[in-house]
Design a protein around this motif. Structure first.
Motif, PDB file in Angstrom:
ATOM      1  N   SER A   1       0.927  -1.327   0.008  1.00 32.12           N
ATOM      2  CA  SER A   1      -0.158   0.078  -0.120  1.00 32.12           C
ATOM      3  C   SER A   1       0.850   1.333   0.044  1.00 32.12           C
ATOM      4  O   SER A   1       0.555   2.186  -0.738  1.00 32.12           O
ATOM      5  CB  SER A   1      -0.879  -0.153   1.320  1.00 32.12           C
ATOM      6  N   THR A   2       2.064   1.255   0.972  1.00 30.06           N
ATOM      7  CA  THR A   2       2.699   2.325   0.957  1.00 30.06           C
ATOM      8  C   THR A   2       3.375   2.617  -0.409  1.00 30.06           C
ATOM      9  O   THR A   2       3.340   3.920  -1.084  1.00 30.06           O
ATOM     10  CB  THR A   2       4.035   2.106   1.704  1.00 30.06           C
ATOM     11  N   LEU A   3       3.698   1.835  -1.258  1.00 26.91           N
ATOM     12  CA  LEU A   3       4.196   1.936  -2.658  1.00 26.91           C
ATOM     13  C   LEU A   3       2.994   2.475  -3.721  1.00 26.91           C
ATOM     14  O   LEU A   3       3.459   3.057  -4.448  1.00 26.91           O
ATOM     15  CB  LEU A   3       4.875   0.481  -3.221  1.00 26.91           C
ATOM     16  N   LEU A   4       1.935   1.835  -3.206  1.00 27.42           N
ATOM     17  CA  LEU A   4       0.698   2.439  -4.019  1.00 27.42           C
ATOM     18  C   LEU A   4       0.129   3.880  -3.824  1.00 27.42           C
ATOM     19  O   LEU A   4      -0.257   4.293  -4.818  1.00 27.42           O
ATOM     20  CB  LEU A   4      -0.395   1.346  -3.712  1.00 27.42           C
ATOM     21  N   THR A   5       0.592   4.468  -2.812  1.00 27.93           N
ATOM     22  CA  THR A   5      -0.081   5.815  -2.610  1.00 27.93           C
ATOM     23  C   THR A   5       0.335   6.750  -3.640  1.00 27.93           C
ATOM     24  O   THR A   5      -0.415   7.526  -4.098  1.00 27.93           O
ATOM     25  CB  THR A   5       0.467   6.559  -1.233  1.00 27.93           C
TER      26      THR A   5
ATOM     27  N   ALA B   1       0.856  12.590  -1.562  1.00 24.84           N
ATOM     28  CA  ALA B   1       1.042  11.229  -0.592  1.00 24.84           C
ATOM     29  C   ALA B   1       1.946  11.591   0.473  1.00 24.84           C
ATOM     30  O   ALA B   1       3.168  11.767   0.117  1.00 24.84           O
ATOM     31  CB  ALA B   1       1.480  10.191  -1.521  1.00 24.84           C
ATOM     32  N   GLN B   2       1.777  11.382   1.937  1.00 25.35           N
ATOM     33  CA  GLN B   2       2.472  11.454   2.755  1.00 25.35           C
ATOM     34  C   GLN B   2       3.556  10.435   2.939  1.00 25.35           C
ATOM     35  O   GLN B   2       3.194   9.224   2.497  1.00 25.35           O
ATOM     36  CB  GLN B   2       2.004  11.277   4.255  1.00 25.35           C
ATOM     37  N   PRO B   3       4.823  10.688   2.983  1.00 24.21           N
ATOM     38  CA  PRO B   3       5.833   9.474   2.863  1.00 24.21           C
ATOM     39  C   PRO B   3       5.549   8.632   4.078  1.00 24.21           C
ATOM     40  O   PRO B   3       5.159   8.984   5.049  1.00 24.21           O
ATOM     41  CB  PRO B   3       7.221  10.437   2.714  1.00 24.21           C
ATOM     42  N   ASP B   4       5.882   7.178   3.630  1.00 26.18           N
ATOM     43  CA  ASP B   4       6.070   6.273   4.792  1.00 26.18           C
ATOM     44  C   ASP B   4       4.721   6.127   5.471  1.00 26.18           C
ATOM     45  O   ASP B   4       4.518   5.506   6.381  1.00 26.18           O
ATOM     46  CB  ASP B   4       6.756   6.541   5.759  1.00 26.18           C
ATOM     47  N   THR B   5       3.540   6.731   4.792  1.00 23.20           N
ATOM     48  CA  THR B   5       2.226   6.237   5.248  1.00 23.20           C
ATOM     49  C   THR B   5       1.431   6.027   4.157  1.00 23.20           C
ATOM     50  O   THR B   5       1.607   5.799   2.895  1.00 23.20           O
ATOM     51  CB  THR B   5       1.405   7.508   6.001  1.00 23.20           C
ATOM     52  N   ARG B   6       0.126   5.671   4.389  1.00 27.09           N
ATOM     53  CA  ARG B   6      -0.764   5.121   3.418  1.00 27.09           C
ATOM     54  C   ARG B   6      -1.842   6.065   3.168  1.00 27.09           C
ATOM     55  O   ARG B   6      -2.892   5.665   2.964  1.00 27.09           O
ATOM     56  CB  ARG B   6      -1.208   3.850   3.620  1.00 27.09           C
TER      57      ARG B   6
END
Lengths: 242, 245
Positions: free
Chosen positions: B77-81, B118-123
């Protein structure tokens, strides 16, 4: 001989001191520098004031001084002096052969200081100054006076002063501080050099002592140490004038 | 060699003189800074309509199957943001929003109003919509989020996109930032005035001191006559006039 009064210009301590150092430096130029042309780049730089003050200053030191107003185009000397009688002959009268040298020379209220007015505006000033009359005038008075100071028109505008300088022993350039571009001054210097007259140096006029680094010396050193003489000096000079 | 020497002379700048010149013109510099700062503040207060910003958030979770959320799901998910953010910005979303709400604008205008991050390291994907009308901003934000969720579901063939935060109705305008702009304007004014002072100083190639006489003319100075005290204040203006003639 005609008698005229030199209007006393009230000068500050700094200015009269400056004229004294100018007189001293001028005298160090050598004894053979007797006939001096004073010029500048443009008008209103203070040629006439400096010629006048230098002449007065030299006369006060005991020399016989003659000031010639050779600015035939725009003379201001008449306004700086008070003339009692009418019909004074000027330089143009002599140069056009209308009178003798003796008739043009005026004695002034300052001892040993004589002057020659420019006279009416002629149609051909450059030719008159380049003619034989002017040369003979300089030759004649060279032996009579210790110093002959010639106030000339600005060299940046007209060529007159180069013609005059040709028969002078030296020339002084008056430069108003912060007004003349150095390129312009270099041009004028070159022009003056063409007349084969040694340039004795530059008089920097209207220098803002408050603004520049001169303040270091004048403000503190002279101000604090010699400032106390200021009052005495002025009193003395007033007495001597009276 | 001689030419070289002269070139070097011409670019020589006296730093102390320069600073002194700036200091002597400090009044003009501060005045210019104050005027421009005030002008910018006034302009912002009077002429610029305040902007309101509404924020809504999406939670991205690419669940594979089952009930439990696995570590792998979270990482995926993180990668998908970033993909989500890009999809939200797509033209289809903005056009659909405009159609649905019946707005009189094109998709570029709407894209200009919204920012997607997209906030980094969040989803979590944040959608911000700015408009002069706070209610419209809120409405737009919600519409964008809904349409985008639909679009993402279609494109990525996932079951649902979760809403993390509904759009709010903003109470205080975010822009214009009057204070900041005022300070920037004042700084700009000061710098511009200082630059003008410097240029004038550097362009000023006049002879001012006996050092200049020696450097440029190669003559000695016989005397330096100061300005007389009465003339002192009047001369500068007079001189300028004479020069122009």
């Amino acid at each position: 001989m005609n008698q005229v009064t030199v209007k006393n210009e009230t000068m500050g301590y700094q200015i009269s001191e400056a004229y004294k150092s100018l007189r001293t430096n001028f005298q160090f130029c050598g004894e053979d520098k007797k006939v001096i042309a004073i010029t500048s780049c443009t008008m209103n730089e203070g040629k006439s004031s400096i010629s006048m003050q230098l002449a007065v200053s030299l006369a006060e030191s005991g020399k016989h001084v003659l000031l010639i107003d050779a600015d035939l185009r725009k003379s201001v000397l008449m306004g700086r002096t008070k003339v009692s009688q009418k019909g004074i002959m000027g330089l143009t009268h002599f140069l056009t052969g209308q009178c003798t040298i003796q008739e043009t020379i005026c004695a002034t209220s300052v001892k040993n200081f004589h002057l020659i007015y420019s006279g009416p505006f002629p149609p051909n000033p450059a030719e008159l100054l380049g003619g034989k009359y002017f040369k003979s005038l300089i030759e004649a008075i060279r032996n009579v006076y210790d110093y002959v100071i010639i106030d000339t028109p600005p060299l940046g505008s007209v060529i007159d002063s180069a013609i005059i300088a040709e028969i002078c022993d030296g020339a002084i350039m008056v430069i108003e501080s912060g007004v003349i571009s150095y390129r312009f001054a270099q041009e004028v210097k070159k022009q003056l050099e063409k007349s084969n007259c040694p340039i004795l140096g530059v008089v920097l006029n209207k220098v803002d002592m408050h603004k520049q680094s001169y303040e270091k010396y004048h403000g503190r050193y002279y101000g604090r140490h010699y400032g106390k003489y200021q009052g005495k000096y002025e009193e003395k000079s007033e007495e001597s004038k009276e | 060699m001689e030419v070289n020497q002269q070139d070097r002379d011409e670019i020589e700048i006296n730093l102390v003189e320069l600073i002194r010149e700036l200091w002597s013109k400090k009044g003009i510099i501060f005045l210019s800074a104050a005027i421009l700062g005030l002008a910018v503040i006034l302009f912002n207060k009077l002429m610029v309509t305040p902007q309101y910003e509404s924020t809504t958030k999406l939670y991205v979770l690419a669940k594979q199957d089952g009930v439990n959320v696995t570590n792998g799901d979270l990482q995926a998910s993180t990668l998908l943001t970033k993909d989500y953010a890009e999809l939200i910005r797509s033209r289809k979303v903005s056009e659909t929003v405009i159609n649905n709400l019946g707005l009189n604008m094109n998709s570029e205008t709407l894209l200009g109003k919204m920012s997607v991050a997209a906030q980094p390291d969040t989803r979590i994907v944040t959608i911000k919509v700015t408009d002069k009308d706070p209610y419209l901003a809120c409405q737009l934000a919600d519409a964008v989020r809904n349409v985008a969720a639909q679009h993402i579901q279609n494109v990525m063939s996932i079951e649902a996109v979760n809403v993390a935060e509904e759009a709010n109705i903003p109470e205080h305008p975010v822009g214009p930032r009057t204070k900041r702009n005022g300070v920037m304007g004042a700084l700009l004014g000061g710098v511009a005035a200082a630059a003008v002072v410097l240029v004038v100083y550097l362009m000023n190639d006049t002879i001012k001191t006996s050092e200049d006489v020696e450097r440029y003319l190669g003559l000695s100075t016989l005397g330096t006559i100061p300005v007389s005290e009465e003339e002192h204040k009047g001369t500068k203006k007079k001189n300028k006039k004479v020069r122009r003639k």
